[in-house]
Structures are given as C-alpha cells and as structure tokens.
Design a protein around this motif. Structure first.
Motif, PDB file in Angstrom:
ATOM      1  N   PRO A 287      22.294  48.835  -0.327  1.00  0.00           N
ATOM      2  CA  PRO A 287      21.628  47.717  -0.779  1.00  0.00           C
ATOM      3  C   PRO A 287      22.367  47.152  -1.995  1.00  0.00           C
ATOM      4  N   GLY A 288      23.021  47.968  -2.996  1.00  0.00           N
ATOM      5  CA  GLY A 288      23.607  47.505  -4.083  1.00  0.00           C
ATOM      6  C   GLY A 288      24.868  46.377  -3.614  1.00  0.00           C
ATOM      7  N   ALA A 346      14.443  41.907  -8.993  1.00  0.00           N
ATOM      8  CA  ALA A 346      14.610  43.351  -8.765  1.00  0.00           C
ATOM      9  C   ALA A 346      15.826  43.766  -8.228  1.00  0.00           C
ATOM     10  N   PRO A 347      16.965  43.995  -8.982  1.00  0.00           N
ATOM     11  CA  PRO A 347      18.396  44.222  -8.304  1.00  0.00           C
ATOM     12  C   PRO A 347      18.222  45.352  -7.147  1.00  0.00           C
ATOM     13  N   GLY A 348      18.763  45.036  -6.094  1.00  0.00           N
ATOM     14  CA  GLY A 348      18.953  45.913  -5.167  1.00  0.00           C
ATOM     15  C   GLY A 348      17.684  45.857  -4.204  1.00  0.00           C
ATOM     16  N   THR A 388      14.408  40.300   0.608  1.00  0.00           N
ATOM     17  CA  THR A 388      13.770  41.768   0.530  1.00  0.00           C
ATOM     18  C   THR A 388      14.891  42.576   0.965  1.00  0.00           C
ATOM     19  N   LEU A 389      15.611  43.682   0.170  1.00  0.00           N
ATOM     20  CA  LEU A 389      16.592  44.747   0.809  1.00  0.00           C
ATOM     21  C   LEU A 389      15.875  45.855   0.999  1.00  0.00           C
ATOM     22  N   VAL A 390      15.931  46.333   2.104  1.00  0.00           N
ATOM     23  CA  VAL A 390      15.188  47.795   2.608  1.00  0.00           C
ATOM     24  C   VAL A 390      16.375  48.645   3.261  1.00  0.00           C
ATOM     25  N   PRO A 391      16.439  49.809   2.131  1.00  0.00           N
ATOM     26  CA  PRO A 391      17.344  50.959   2.498  1.00  0.00           C
ATOM     27  C   PRO A 391      17.174  51.579   3.829  1.00  0.00           C
ATOM     28  N   LEU A 392      18.144  51.694   4.768  1.00  0.00           N
ATOM     29  CA  LEU A 392      18.053  52.647   5.846  1.00  0.00           C
ATOM     30  C   LEU A 392      18.937  53.882   6.002  1.00  0.00           C
ATOM     31  N   SER A 393      18.627  54.562   6.849  1.00  0.00           N
ATOM     32  CA  SER A 393      19.504  55.795   6.963  1.00  0.00           C
ATOM     33  C   SER A 393      21.062  55.275   7.218  1.00  0.00           C
ATOM     34  N   GLY A 394      21.893  56.294   6.955  1.00  0.00           N
ATOM     35  CA  GLY A 394      23.342  56.047   7.127  1.00  0.00           C
ATOM     36  C   GLY A 394      23.775  55.171   6.276  1.00  0.00           C
ATOM     37  N   GLY A 395      23.284  54.901   5.083  1.00  0.00           N
ATOM     38  CA  GLY A 395      24.082  53.861   4.130  1.00  0.00           C
ATOM     39  C   GLY A 395      23.876  52.278   4.655  1.00  0.00           C
ATOM     40  N   ARG A 396      22.949  52.332   5.521  1.00  0.00           N
ATOM     41  CA  ARG A 396      22.605  50.795   5.843  1.00  0.00           C
ATOM     42  C   ARG A 396      21.484  49.903   5.159  1.00  0.00           C
ATOM     43  N   ASP A 400      15.670  41.395   4.737  1.00  0.00           N
ATOM     44  CA  ASP A 400      14.568  40.394   5.378  1.00  0.00           C
ATOM     45  C   ASP A 400      14.458  39.162   4.516  1.00  0.00           C
ATOM     46  N   VAL A 401      14.615  38.089   5.023  1.00  0.00           N
ATOM     47  CA  VAL A 401      14.300  36.768   4.117  1.00  0.00           C
ATOM     48  C   VAL A 401      12.733  36.182   4.886  1.00  0.00           C
ATOM     49  N   GLU A 402      12.166  35.330   3.889  1.00  0.00           N
ATOM     50  CA  GLU A 402      10.850  34.768   4.250  1.00  0.00           C
ATOM     51  C   GLU A 402      11.106  33.149   3.521  1.00  0.00           C
ATOM     52  N   ALA A 403      11.001  32.278   4.258  1.00  0.00           N
ATOM     53  CA  ALA A 403      10.969  31.018   3.454  1.00  0.00           C
ATOM     54  C   ALA A 403       9.592  30.136   4.118  1.00  0.00           C
ATOM     55  N   GLN A 404       8.927  29.625   3.098  1.00  0.00           N
ATOM     56  CA  GLN A 404       7.829  28.971   3.005  1.00  0.00           C
ATOM     57  C   GLN A 404       7.981  27.405   2.768  1.00  0.00           C
TER      58      GLN A 404
END
Length: 453
Positions: A287-288, A346-348, A388-396, A400-404
């Motif tokens: 995420p960083g 919110a960094p990261g 929005t950044l969501v941490p996943l397993s394996g360092g991935r 997500d992006v949302e546009a209004q």
C-alpha cells in the motif's frame, strides 16, 4: 397481419380506451424493472410525470435495464403518436397535439385535449386529388423546411434556454419528419421509401448546417443520430399520411410552433442524475508504494483510446499543491485543468478529493476553433473521486476508485450508458497506469538490489 397506418382514423371512444394504456406502458416497464431489482417504487408526482427519470435515479442501474426501459418508452411514444394522428384525422384537427405525444409529461395534457376534440367539417384540400408522382417545388420546400427546423431548434433550445432534452433530441427530428413528409407529398403522393429518403436528407443537411454554423460538432451529432433518425422516420410517415388523407390544410405545420414552449418546459425541470461508477485493480506492491504513485505527479503514459480521440475529456496527470485535508489538487485533462480540494487524507489507506471547477467535458470535432455548443460545459460534471487502498496477502494491494458525477441531459436513459462508458474507460486508464508504474518501479528496485548484493 397489416399494421395500422397514420393515414387511417381512430374514433373518440377507441382513442379514449387505448391512449391511457399506451401512456402507462413506460410506468409499467419501470415498475417491473425496479421490482425485479428489489428497489421500492415511490409512486409520487415525479414518477407519473417522468417515469424514466425515476428509473435512472436508482443506484447502480444496469445498462440492460436502461436500454429495455428506453426502448419500451420509445415504442410506446411512437404507437401513441400513430394513434393520435389517426384521432386527428377523424376530427380534421389536433395534429399539433398529436405531435406532442413523443415528449414525456406533455403527453398527459395532449391526450386529454385530443380525446375531447370534436369532429370538424372536412373540406377537400390539396391532397384530395393525390396521385403517384413528384412535385419538385414541394419536395425542395419539404427538405429546406426540415433543415430550417433543425437549425432554429438548436438556436432556441440550446443557446437560448440551455435545454438538452426530449424536445431537442426526439420531438425536433419527429417534427422535421412530419414537416418534410407533409410538404413533399401535399400535391403528388410519393412512395413511403422516397419520403423516408427525403426526410433523412433533410436531417443530414440540417446537421451539416449545424456544423457549418459552428453550433455543433461531429461527435455530438454522431451520438444523437440513431435516436434522431428513428424519430424523423416516424414523423415522415405521419406527415405523408396526413397529406394522403387530404384534409390537413397545413395544420401539421403548426406543430412546430409548440417547440419553444416544450424547450421552456424542459429548461424549467432539468434532470440532475447522479452517476456513481467504481473500478478496482490488484497491484503487486505494498500500500505504501501504491500511495506514493497515487500522490505523485508523473503523467499518464498510455494513449486516450477511441473515446479520447473522439474529443471526450481524458486525464493527463494530477499535481498536489501541499498535503493533507484542504490541499489543492490540479487535475490536468485533455480539455483543460480541474481544480480540486482534498477532503480525505489517510496515507496508505484513502485519498478523496472534491472537484471545485472543471474543464469542458469534451472538445467538439469541428472545422472551427470554437463551437457554440453549451453542452460541453455544465451538463456533465464530476463531483467527488475517492481512492481506497486495501492490503492483500503476499504484499499485494487492491486499489479501489469511486467517481461521483452528475448528468443533466435528457433522455437520461439514452445518454447515461454513454456517460458511464466514458467514466469507466477513464478510470480503467488511470488504474492501469498506476499499476504499471508501481510494478515497474518494484521490478527496477528489485533488480538494483540484486546487483548490489
């Protein structure tokens, strides 16, 4: 089975029974689609006046639902117009009311008035002795009248009232067809195929005149062409039928006088349709690392694709002036610079910014440097964009992006899928570019580390 023709007649009792049923067809389609999706129906005045707009306001509307509802409503409007012209044939009047049947909301009052219209004495008109053939003068008059209606409609609707709706995209081409079809056939009856060809010629010349007068560009005309062509062909059949009946007496031409009133009505009740579009991508990085690329100012390297080449605005790069909530972000687009304010930082984890000012939504393709088309500014606006950044397993990381956004053009169910497609293409382009940059940077860092070790 032979289908009903515009040249026939419908008696008052039959019209009073069938017209309300056709009026309610779009409402029934919207109610069934909402029920199938589990969305509650609020049957207030807005639903009864503009059912399609109510469906368009439902969140996450599937494109197939929008297409079904719009196609059903368009077919119902065509059938109602046919029935109403036949009713006008019986009375010998009311053709202007019949022409209004292609415009939602105005249909209700027009049906009520037409249902009560008495029968007027018929007199032999120029169509009483119609015979197959052609009259060059009337053909030319019909085509030129159609061209004039298109240019005048854009001048009044777009430049005067700032209205882009059913009246401009449906009623205007329908009346172009009625006028051209009636004038071209009022002395000598042409075949239905020739009449249709003349109507399309009038529409094509009218749109060419819009480009020549710098009132519109090629892309907008191309996007509106399918809808306008269908409406114009139906109108051409109606105009030819009135000329064939022979007692129109020029009354169908009075329908054109209703256009300014319809433009004013739609300008007073413009749509304000919110569109939420989302996209996601998985990045093989922390995420960083994704956050660093997200707040960076490197330009987007990939090409704009077909939509961008057509003139629709696409992002080039973003530049942050400061950090944290309240910081200003400059979003550079192909049509200019958007000024944005950071509302979440919110960094990261999460970055959100609100658009304060934005450039035109598109740059019209035209032989002129400037096109007088108000729809490029203010009729499609982006309000808020969130990452929005969501941490996943394996360092991935999943990004997500949302546009209004907000759409202010009718028919909303015709234009909304096109707007969603443009948003989706731009979001995917941004995400793909970020993924490419982050993963390329990670590979480069790994290679450098391997060399040093």
């Amino acid at each position: 089975m032979r289908l009903p023709a515009f040249a026939g007649v419908t008696r008052p009792r039959r019209y009073a029974l069938l017209a309300p049923v056709l009026l309610l067809v779009p409402h029934a389609a919207v109610a069934l689609l909402l029920r199938a999706r589990g969305t509650p129906l609020i049957a207030d005045a807005g639903f009864w006046l503009l059912p399609l707009r109510r469906l368009a306001m439902s969140p996450d509307l599937p494109p197939e639902d929008a297409g079904i509802a719009f196609a059903v409503a368009l077919m119902a409007a065509g059938a109602l117009a046919l029935l109403s012209f036949r009713r006008a044939n019986w009375s010998g009047a009311g053709y202007a009311l019949a022409a209004v049947m292609v415009v939602p909301a105005a249909q209700i009052a027009a049906v009520a008035m037409l249902a009560l219209l008495p029968r007027f004495e018929q007199r032999d008109g120029p169509g009483s002795a119609l015979a197959p053939g052609s009259d060059t003068a009337h053909v030319v008059q019909g085509v030129l009248a159609g061209v004039a209606i298109i240019v005048a409609a854009v001048l009044i609707s777009a430049l005067t009232f700032g209205s882009y709706g059913w009246s401009l995209f449906v009623a205007t081409p329908f009346l172009v067809g009625v006028t051209t079809g009636y004038l071209a056939n009022r002395r000598l009856l042409l075949s239905a195929r020739v009449t249709a060809r003349l109507v399309l010629i009038a529409a094509a010349l009218g749109t060419a005149a819009l480009v020549a007068l710098a009132l519109e560009g090629f892309v907008c005309i191309l996007l509106a062409a399918p809808l306008g062509a269908v409406a114009a062909l139906i109108g051409g059949a109606a105009g030819r039928a009135v000329a064939k009946v022979g007692h129109g007496g020029g009354k169908p031409l009075a329908s054109v006088a209703l256009l300014p009133a319809l433009f004013a009505l739609e300008a007073a009740t413009p749509p304000d349709l919110p569109i939420d579009e989302r996209a996601s991508i998985e990045v093989t990085a922390s995420p960083g690392a994704v956050w660093s690329a997200l707040i960076g100012d490197q330009p987007i390297e990939s090409g704009p694709g077909l939509l961008g080449a057509a003139g629709l605005a696409y992002p080039l790069r973003g530049r942050l002036l400061g950090q944290g909530v309240g910081a200003v972000r400059l979003g550079e687009f192909s049509t200019g610079v958007a000024r944005e304010r950071v509302t979440e930082w919110a960094p990261g984890h999460r970055l959100t910014f609100q658009v304060l000012t934005q450039p035109p939504a598109m740059e019209e393709m035209s032989p002129y440097r400037r096109v007088h088309a108000p729809h490029v500014q203010g009729y499609f606006e982006t309000g808020r964009t969130s990452f929005t950044l969501v941490p996943l397993s394996g360092g991935r990381t999943r990004l997500d992006v949302e546009a209004q956004s907000v759409l202010r053009v009718e028919p909303v169910l015709y234009w909304e899928p096109l707007a969603r497609l443009a948003i989706r293409v731009n979001l995917s382009r941004v995400l793909d570019d970020l993924k490419g940059k982050v993963e390329a940077g990670g590979r480069a860092a790994h290679l450098q580390s391997s060399r040093e070790s």
